[in-house]
Structures are given as structure tokens and as C-alpha cells.
Design a protein around this motif. Structure first.
Motif, PDB file in Angstrom:
ATOM      1  N   HIS A 163       1.185  11.138   6.762  1.00 25.24           N
ATOM      2  CA  HIS A 163      -0.043  11.799   6.305  1.00 25.24           C
ATOM      3  C   HIS A 163      -1.201  11.501   7.253  1.00 25.24           C
ATOM      4  O   HIS A 163      -1.159  10.537   8.023  1.00 25.24           O
ATOM      5  CB  HIS A 163      -0.385  11.337   4.883  1.00 25.24           C
ATOM      6  CG  HIS A 163       0.690  11.646   3.890  1.00 25.24           C
ATOM      7  ND1 HIS A 163       0.936  12.930   3.440  1.00 25.24           N
ATOM      8  CD2 HIS A 163       1.601  10.845   3.287  1.00 25.24           C
ATOM      9  CE1 HIS A 163       1.950  12.899   2.581  1.00 25.24           C
ATOM     10  NE2 HIS A 163       2.371  11.651   2.470  1.00 25.24           N
ATOM     11  N   PRO A 164      -2.293  12.309   7.198  1.00 28.37           N
ATOM     12  CA  PRO A 164      -3.467  12.015   8.036  1.00 28.37           C
ATOM     13  C   PRO A 164      -4.113  10.686   7.624  1.00 28.37           C
ATOM     14  O   PRO A 164      -3.990  10.252   6.473  1.00 28.37           O
ATOM     15  CB  PRO A 164      -4.423  13.186   7.754  1.00 28.37           C
ATOM     16  CG  PRO A 164      -3.597  14.231   7.102  1.00 28.37           C
ATOM     17  CD  PRO A 164      -2.471  13.540   6.418  1.00 28.37           C
ATOM     18  N   HIS A 193      -0.512   2.895  11.275  1.00 24.00           N
ATOM     19  CA  HIS A 193      -0.358   4.110  10.470  1.00 24.00           C
ATOM     20  C   HIS A 193       0.683   5.059  11.052  1.00 24.00           C
ATOM     21  O   HIS A 193       1.582   5.540  10.353  1.00 24.00           O
ATOM     22  CB  HIS A 193      -1.728   4.808  10.374  1.00 24.00           C
ATOM     23  CG  HIS A 193      -1.688   6.164   9.741  1.00 24.00           C
ATOM     24  ND1 HIS A 193      -1.760   6.349   8.377  1.00 24.00           N
ATOM     25  CD2 HIS A 193      -1.570   7.416  10.288  1.00 24.00           C
ATOM     26  CE1 HIS A 193      -1.699   7.643   8.099  1.00 24.00           C
ATOM     27  NE2 HIS A 193      -1.595   8.307   9.240  1.00 24.00           N
ATOM     28  N   HIS A 194       0.571   5.345  12.354  1.00 27.59           N
ATOM     29  CA  HIS A 194       1.424   6.385  12.951  1.00 27.59           C
ATOM     30  C   HIS A 194       2.887   5.963  13.041  1.00 27.59           C
ATOM     31  O   HIS A 194       3.751   6.792  13.317  1.00 27.59           O
ATOM     32  CB  HIS A 194       0.894   6.769  14.339  1.00 27.59           C
ATOM     33  CG  HIS A 194       0.796   5.623  15.294  1.00 27.59           C
ATOM     34  ND1 HIS A 194      -0.138   4.622  15.156  1.00 27.59           N
ATOM     35  CD2 HIS A 194       1.517   5.302  16.404  1.00 27.59           C
ATOM     36  CE1 HIS A 194       0.000   3.750  16.140  1.00 27.59           C
ATOM     37  NE2 HIS A 194       0.998   4.133  16.910  1.00 27.59           N
ATOM     38  N   PHE A 213       0.854  -1.192   0.000  1.00 31.13           N
ATOM     39  CA  PHE A 213       0.000   0.000   0.000  1.00 31.13           C
ATOM     40  C   PHE A 213       0.889   1.242   0.000  1.00 31.13           C
ATOM     41  O   PHE A 213       1.881   1.290   0.747  1.00 31.13           O
ATOM     42  CB  PHE A 213      -0.868   0.046   1.274  1.00 31.13           C
ATOM     43  CG  PHE A 213      -1.959  -0.989   1.331  1.00 31.13           C
ATOM     44  CD1 PHE A 213      -3.232  -0.704   0.854  1.00 31.13           C
ATOM     45  CD2 PHE A 213      -1.722  -2.231   1.896  1.00 31.13           C
ATOM     46  CE1 PHE A 213      -4.254  -1.647   0.932  1.00 31.13           C
ATOM     47  CE2 PHE A 213      -2.740  -3.180   1.984  1.00 31.13           C
ATOM     48  CZ  PHE A 213      -4.007  -2.887   1.491  1.00 31.13           C
ATOM     49  N   ASP A 214       0.501   2.245  -0.804  1.00 34.50           N
ATOM     50  CA  ASP A 214       1.230   3.517  -0.747  1.00 34.50           C
ATOM     51  C   ASP A 214       0.723   4.355   0.426  1.00 34.50           C
ATOM     52  O   ASP A 214      -0.128   3.908   1.212  1.00 34.50           O
ATOM     53  CB  ASP A 214       1.139   4.263  -2.086  1.00 34.50           C
ATOM     54  CG  ASP A 214      -0.278   4.758  -2.420  1.00 34.50           C
ATOM     55  OD1 ASP A 214      -1.151   4.775  -1.527  1.00 34.50           O
ATOM     56  OD2 ASP A 214      -0.497   5.138  -3.585  1.00 34.50           O
ATOM     57  N   GLU A 215       1.204   5.576   0.554  1.00 32.65           N
ATOM     58  CA  GLU A 215       0.849   6.400   1.721  1.00 32.65           C
ATOM     59  C   GLU A 215      -0.601   6.867   1.699  1.00 32.65           C
ATOM     60  O   GLU A 215      -1.123   7.343   2.702  1.00 32.65           O
ATOM     61  CB  GLU A 215       1.799   7.603   1.819  1.00 32.65           C
ATOM     62  CG  GLU A 215       3.213   7.186   2.223  1.00 32.65           C
ATOM     63  CD  GLU A 215       4.195   8.333   2.220  1.00 32.65           C
ATOM     64  OE1 GLU A 215       4.059   9.233   1.347  1.00 32.65           O
ATOM     65  OE2 GLU A 215       5.102   8.341   3.081  1.00 32.65           O
ATOM     66  N   GLY A 247       7.379  -0.392   6.451  1.00 30.90           N
ATOM     67  CA  GLY A 247       6.758  -1.181   7.514  1.00 30.90           C
ATOM     68  C   GLY A 247       6.164  -2.449   6.950  1.00 30.90           C
ATOM     69  O   GLY A 247       6.011  -2.604   5.733  1.00 30.90           O
ATOM     70  N   VAL A 248       5.826  -3.355   7.865  1.00 33.09           N
ATOM     71  CA  VAL A 248       5.167  -4.599   7.467  1.00 33.09           C
ATOM     72  C   VAL A 248       4.232  -5.006   8.599  1.00 33.09           C
ATOM     73  O   VAL A 248       4.539  -4.808   9.777  1.00 33.09           O
ATOM     74  CB  VAL A 248       6.199  -5.716   7.142  1.00 33.09           C
ATOM     75  CG1 VAL A 248       7.092  -6.019   8.339  1.00 33.09           C
ATOM     76  CG2 VAL A 248       5.504  -7.003   6.692  1.00 33.09           C
TER      77      VAL A 248
END
Length: 468
Positions: free
Chosen positions: A450-451, A444-445, A19-21, A71-72
Motif C-alpha cells: 500500500h502507499p 515499508h517497500h 503493525f497492520d498494513e 517483516g521485522v
């Protein structure tokens, strides 16, 4: 391009996504696995092949020049444990959660720690044999005591797959809290039987479900998540997108109605109807009910195909016909209300009424198929109603029902569901790879500046159309 790699491991298909950002899938691969026999001849996961596939696949995407993997994380099916020794090596096959559980051992367990109704209520776990993964460890202790002595950790499958990369043995609540019979929801701790049997020392330390550990792979440090149970992971995109109370009916082999806004404890009656708690990745219980409706649909469409001499997938051609529904309601002796249905149908793994119907009573395939979905939705109404109302307040705050998975694409099912719940907005919801996306959003964090996205879910509304 900065990406996160997500392993989404189902019983048959093993998938890897990047997945991209913005949480768009930019690369993917999928591979079907064939089960192998365990020492009793029961089919189970090929653990060696799975372990090798995960390591090789991650190395493959880490080497792709167009992506930078930051990340994974992992989303896998639940109720499955890998037993590892001090060196991290598996001690046994990855036993199938459908493996028959010895009746004498189950009796021994409830004689020691029961009564059954108390322990199932406290652990929010219907008594399901091997599907209660805590009972799998109990079985190991009594049937293979030598192997139990060698056991360093019993890791739920999401955490084992994470351990392959991070070498960090941990437990987390979406796996522990899902019909395992391990977790006491009254005490918010392991149930007393777990420590009495000295099994707690064989369970890895609990960490938050959104934890990561920096791990060096190919001279680069990436954030490795601890993995999530797939049903809990699938809920995360909805929680990120919607804040008004909703129920998600996640449909596949099982149709699971999940209400993350219902905090009332499970009652004995609800447990008999196969209610259970899943665990929100932030640690709150998610009151849920299960129906074996996808499996029932699969069996009955085979029966219909044989009777009407059509293809097994003929049902995808069937459009919703409200006139047919009115005719069937008048002439087929149908169960039409929840109270009627409750007396005549059992839930969960029981079939619908359709299995007892004479197919010669139907003039056409389309008519018979409408009857099948009517019978399934009669059960779905009961199953979903079990989690709609918060029994501690006797109020229903749910404004929307979302249906994802196979039945969400079925116009007959969706229209009948809208009719069954006329006071609630009913939507077919579509999330590309919901479990994998949820596992990405959970951490995510740790990797994405990005939000959080708020538009992960596509909706199609259905309304209760009737013949005037």
C-alpha cells in the motif's frame, strides 16, 4: 492479517508491536528489565536476557494464528555496542553509555588525534566520554587488548538485535552518525583515527538503513531490517507526513530539537552548547541540539512536592495561567530574552535557574510551577534557536515546531513555547509509538504493497496568548 513486528528497546522497557498494513498497532507487549552490574560494578543491560527475550518473543508472534508476520525491524537506544567474536557470541557485558570514561585515556586520545575542538567539529560529536561510542571501542583496545584481539565486530545495539535474527553483521548510518565520534561529516567516511587504530576492520560493512535480508524462520521467509537508532526512527513519521521545513522537539529525559532541513556544518560554539548531528535514515545529517530538561523537570517537581507537601505528580493538575506569567515576569527577576539567558544559563546537562530559586518566594505550588517551566523554556529557546537558522545561508525556513513526548502534553510548557516563538506555528504532536512506527515505515517497500500513510501525526496548535 499481514503485519510487521517491531522491537522497540528502551533503557528500561522492552516492547514488541505488530503493525497492520495501515500502520495501526494490532498487538503489543512490554516488559521492564532490571540492569545488572558489569565487572566494575557499574549497572548495564542484561544482554543474555535481552537476547533471549527477542528470540522467544519473535517466535511467539510468528506462532499466532491470526497474524502473518511479513517483516521485522528494530528501534533501540543508541551509543551502545555489543562486541562479538567470530562465532557471533558476545565477548563482554553491554557497557552502559553513562559509564565513567577514564580521564587519562581521553587525554591520550585527544593528544594523539586532536585538538579536541577539531575532532568534535569534524565528527559533529560533543565530547561526552562513553556516550561517544567510538571511544568505547578505543577503551576496549587499550584496557582489554586480549579481548580486542578476539573481536570480530563491534555492533551498535540496533544492529546486534537484528543480527540475533538475521545473522547478518552490518553497520548503518543512524547509529554511526549519532555523536559516536566515528564519522567524519566533512569526508562522509569514518574519521582518520578509526583506520589509524585499526578499528575500521572491527566495524561491520555499512548498508543502507532501509536494508532488509530475507531470513527463514519456522519454515517461512520474512524480511529482517537492520535496525535504527531510536531518535532517528522517531523522525520518520514526521518526514512522511510533512514536507514544509519543520523542527521536531522530541521530549523525554532529553529534549532534542531536530531540524532535518538545516544542512549547515556545526560550529565550535554550537558544539559547546551540545549541538550534534543525528543522521536521517537516508544518510543526510540532521542538525540537532539537546537539553537535559526532562531530567531537570523530574528533579524539580520532587523538590516542589516536598516543599508544598503535595504529590510528586501534582503538576499534571496545573492549568496554564497567563496572569501568573505576567506577575512572575514583573517580580521574579526573570531572564526574559535570549541574550540575557545565554549569559546566565548553561545548556545541556546543566540545571535551569529554578534550582537556585528560593521556594519560599512563591505563595503557591501553581505559581512556583509556572516559574519552573518559564526557566526551562528560557533554556529551550536557546537550544532550539541553535538549529532553527541555517548558518550557511543565515535564513530560517522553518514554519512549524512540533513537540512530541511528555512536554507536548504539558499546557504550561506548550503555551510558553508558543510565546517564545511568536513567528512560528507551534504544535503538540502525537504519534503512537513514534520510534517503532518509524522503524516500520523505514522498510515499508519491503513488506507493504500500500502507499505510505500521510496521516500518522495528530496535531494540536498553540498560540501565544497574553494578558491584554
Amino acid at each position: 492479517m499481514n503485519v510487521i513486528a517491531i522491537f522497540d528497546i528502551g533503557k528500561t522497557n522492552k516492547k514488541l508491536f505488530l503493525f497492520d498494513e495501515q500502520y495501526q498497532i494490532v498487538w503489543e507487549k512490554s516488559e521492564p528489565f532490571v540492569e545488572i552490574p558489569d565487572e566494575d560494578g557499574d549497572l548495564c543491560e542484561d544482554l543474555n536476557r535481552l537476547s533471549s527475550w527477542v528470540k522467544v518473543s519473535l517466535a511467539e508472534v510468528m506462532a499466532l494464528p491470526e497474524f502473518l508476520v511479513l517483516g521485522v525491524n528494530f528501534s533501540t537506544y543508541g551509543a551502545s555496542l555489543v562486541y562479538i567474536d567470530q562465532a557471533g557470541q558476545p565477548l563482554s557485558p553491554l557497557y552502559n553509555y553513562l559509564k565513567t570514561y577514564p580521564a587519562s585515556l581521553l587525554r591520550q586520545f585527544f593528544d594523539t588525534y586532536g585538538p579536541e575542538s577539531d575532532i568534535t567539529r569534524q565528527t559533529a560529536s560533543p565530547s561526552l566520554g562513553s556516550l561517544n561510542s567510538g571511544l568505547q571501542v578505543y577503551r576496549l583496545k587499550y584496557e582489554q587488548p586480549g579481548l580486542f584481539e578476539e573481536l570480530a565486530f563491534a555492533l551498535h545495539l540496533p544492529q546486534y538485535v537484528s543480527y540475533l535474527i538475521s545473522h547478518w553483521p552490518v553497520s548503518e548510518l543512524t547509529s554511526i552518525g549519532c555523536h559516536t565520534m566515528l564519522w567524519d561529516f566533512d569526508r562522509q567516511d569514518y574519521h582518520a583515527w578509526v583506520s589509524n587504530e585499526k578499528i575500521d576492520s572491527r566495524l561491520a560493512p555499512i548498508v543502507p538503513s532501509d536494508s532488509t535480508r530475507p531470513t527463514v524462520i519456522n519454515d517461512r521467509s520474512i524480511q529482517v531490517g537492520v535496525g535504527l537508532h531510536d531518535s532517528s526512527a522517531a523522525l520518520i513519521p514526521y518526514l512522511a507526513s510533512f514536507h514544509e521545513p519543520f523542527v521536531l522537539i522530541s521530549t523525554g529525559t532529553w529534549c532534542v530539537s531536530m531540524n532535518p532541513f538545516n544542512s549547515s556544518p556545526l560550529t565550535s560554539e554550537e558544539l559547546q552548547y551540545d549541538c550534534l548531528n543525528y543522521m536521517h535514515y537516508k544518510g543526510q545529517p540532521v542538525k540537532s541540539s539537546r537539553l537535559f530538561a526532562g531530567y531537570e523537570h523530574e528533579q524539580q517537581v520532587k523538590r516542589l512536592a516536598e516543599h508544598f507537601q503535595v504529590a510528586v505528580n501534582q503538576y499534571v493538575q496545573v492549568e496554564y495561567n497567563p496572569y501568573s506569567i505576567e506577575q512572575l515576569r514583573q517580580h521574579a527577576g526573570l531572564v526574559t530574552t535570549e541574550n540575557d539567558a545565554k549569559g546566565k544559563q548553561l545548556l545541556s546537562m546543566q540545571g535551569s535557574l529554578f534550582g537556585q530559586r528560593n521556594l519560599s518566594d512563591f505563595a503557591t505550588y501553581n505559581e512556583a510551577y509556572h516559574q519552573l517551566i518559564l526557566d526551562i523554556v528560557a533554556q529551550q529557546l536557546i537550544s532550539t534557536n541553535l538549529v532553527l537558522t541555517d548558518t550557511s545561508t543565515n535564513r530560517t525556513t522553518v514554519k512549524r515546531i512540533f513537540v512530541d513526548g511528555g512536554f507536548g502534553k504539558n499546557p504550561v510548557y506548550m503555551n510558553l513555547l508558543a510565546r517564545a516563538f511568536p513567528d512560528i506555528e507551534v504544535y503538540a504532536a502525537s504519534v503512537a509509538q513514534a520510534s517503532a512506527l518509524g522503524a516500520a515505515l523505514a522498510i515499508h517497500h519491503h513488506w507493504n504493497p500500500h502507499p505510505l500513510p500521510i496521516d500518522c501525526v495528530e496535531l494540536k496548535k498553540y498560540t501565544a496568548s497574553v494578558i491584554a
